[in-house]
Each structure stands twice: as C-alpha cells, then as structure tokens.
Design an enzyme around this catalytic site. Structure first.
Site, PDB file in Angstrom:
ATOM      1  NE  ARG A  49      -3.772  -2.679   2.407  1.00  0.00           N
ATOM      2  CZ  ARG A  49      -4.231  -2.754   3.928  1.00  0.00           C
ATOM      3  NH1 ARG A  49      -3.700  -1.898   5.063  1.00  0.00           N
ATOM      4  NH2 ARG A  49      -4.771  -3.729   3.992  1.00  0.00           N
ATOM      5  CG  ASP A  51       1.583   6.098   2.885  1.00  0.00           C
ATOM      6  OD1 ASP A  51       0.747   5.634   3.096  1.00  0.00           O
ATOM      7  OD2 ASP A  51       2.216   6.494   3.579  1.00  0.00           O
ATOM      8  CE1 TYR A 109       7.249   2.613  -0.933  1.00  0.00           C
ATOM      9  CE2 TYR A 109       8.009   0.495  -0.015  1.00  0.00           C
ATOM     10  CZ  TYR A 109       6.604   1.630  -0.398  1.00  0.00           C
ATOM     11  OH  TYR A 109       5.767   1.070  -0.118  1.00  0.00           O
ATOM     12  NE  ARG A 196       6.121  11.180   3.176  1.00  0.00           N
ATOM     13  CZ  ARG A 196       5.103  11.545   3.788  1.00  0.00           C
ATOM     14  NH1 ARG A 196       3.961  10.601   3.709  1.00  0.00           N
ATOM     15  NH2 ARG A 196       4.264  12.457   4.382  1.00  0.00           N
TER      16      ARG A 196
END
Length: 260
Positions: A49, A51, A109, A196
C-alpha cells in the site's frame, strides 16, 4: 482463475492506494476500470500500500475472475478506462496459491531528491527538495547502522497496522547525478511511513545537523519522537516487490528506464 497485474501510477492526485469512501484512491480507480472491462465487479489485493502522493513503477496486484481473456486484453482493455496517470503494464496468469502481498520475498523503494537553492518547477511533485548541500559519505555511514534485522519502531507512524516492527533492511544505496540524488531501499517489508522517516533522518545527517552515529541511537531508542520529522512524499516511488523466480513475473516496467 487468478491473475497478477503490474501497475504504474503517479500518486499526486490520489489519497494513496487503499480504497476509501470518496473513491479518490488508486485502488478505487483501478477496480472501477477492471469492473467496466469485465462487466462485473472485481476486487484486487496489492503487494504494498502506498500513501497519499506516493508513486509506483511496478505495483503488483492479484484478482480472481471467471472470465477467460488473453493477458494483453486485460492490459489494453483496462487501460481504456483508467485516467492518464494510472496504467496497467502487464498481466500474467498465476496459481491459486499466489498472493500479491504474502508471496512477496521483499520490496523496493526509491526516493528522488533535488538539491538546489531553487525549488523544483518542471519536476514538482515528482521529486523531494532540499536547499542545503548534502554530505554523501556521512549519509552512507549513517545508513550502514540500519542494515540488518531490527526493530524499526522509531521509524514507524502512529497509524501503522503492521503486526511487528521488526523488519530486515537489506540495502540502502545513495547515488548522485548532477543536482539529483537517488536513495534506494530494499527490505523484507516496510512499516507505514518508514522510508519517509528514514529519509528525514538521513537528510538531517547529510546537512550536518546530526552525526552518522545518531541514527544508531535513534534505532536503538525505538521511539518515534527521537527521529526527524517525516519527509515529503513527492519523490517516493514504490519500485515493486520481489517474488520467487519460478513465478516468472516482471520486476521492471518501462518507467525504470525513465527514472534517473
């Protein structure tokens, strides 16, 4: 029949992946398009998932359907009903035991960052931004403290629903090309906002506000309040999951050649 599909999208216009009542999520748009193509309701499960504002190059989903069509028909037919910033890249039949999330052996990522005295314009929404110079070696030294299996509670958001904060971070690679930095992260799985939050800490080190050893102290403290603020979502890209090679699922899409 179970199908796996690879999906690319730009996340700026959406409230993340997961379906919400307002319908302004990637999952809502994808399922609406699939259902129009199939002429019946279809539900999907994703590998990871994302954001609000986060992009994906090879998000993998699976769905179950009784409709038999060629894989290329699922790609072209679904894309006909999708907005321009979402596109199915590939489709493969898989066994009933395949699960987009649970079958993944790892996830990747990348974060793209502009270092410049002037904010981004052409690439706004597609890169993060800092105006202070960054020290590559200091950031790499800090990142080394994070590699391995650890409790990453210090980098976990309050909304995280993961059963355990213990994850294995396998690789952090930091490279620079001109004014742009690329940070790549590979792990068994990631917590909510984990990348993040890691970015916020690495940049605090890179800008000289903290020493590299500070990241080891934050990690050991297991307290989100010890870490830097969560960094912007703009430059974050879900590169996709890893699966067993025997599944023969694509791990790249054309956008990998576009991303610096």
């Amino acid at each position: 029949m179970r199908l796996a599909l690879g999906l690319s999208y730009r996340g700026n216009a959406y409230f993340g992946w997961q379906s919400q009542p307002g319908g302004r999520t990637v999952q809502d748009r994808l399922e609406a398009a699939l259902s129009r193509f199939a002429d019946r309701p279809l539900r999907t499960v994703c590998a990871g998932r994302t954001d609000t504002g986060v992009h994906a190059l090879n998000q993998v989903i699976h769905l179950d359907t009784g409709i038999e069509r060629e894989p290329f028909s699922w790609v072209r037919g679904t894309n006909r009903y999708l907005p321009d910033d979402i596109a199915v890249q590939w489709c493969r039949p898989v066994g009933d035991g395949f699960h987009a999330r649970n079958s993944a052996r790892g996830r990747r990522y990348a974060y793209l960052l502009l270092e410049s005295a002037v904010r981004p314009a052409i690439e706004v929404g597609a890169v993060g931004w800092v105006f202070r110079p960054l020290d590559a070696e200091a950031m790499r030294a800090a990142a080394a403290h994070l590699i391995g299996e650890h409790d990453f509670s210090a980098f976990r958001s309050a909304e995280c629903q993961a059963a355990s904060p213990v994850k294995t971070l396998r690789r952090i690679e930091i490279v620079r090309r001109g004014a742009y930095w690329r940070f790549e992260f590979e792990a068994s799985a990631f917590l909510h906002h984990m990348v993040r939050n890691l970015m916020g800490c690495l940049l605090a080190v890179g800008q000289g506000a903290r020493a590299p050893q500070w990241l080891a102290e934050v990690l050991a403290g297991r307290d989100r309040r010890l870490a830097a603020p969560t960094f912007a979502p703009d430059g974050l890209y879900f590169l996709g999951p890893h699966y067993d090679a025997g599944l023969d699922l694509p791990e790249r899409t054309p956008a990998f050649d576009w991303l610096p």
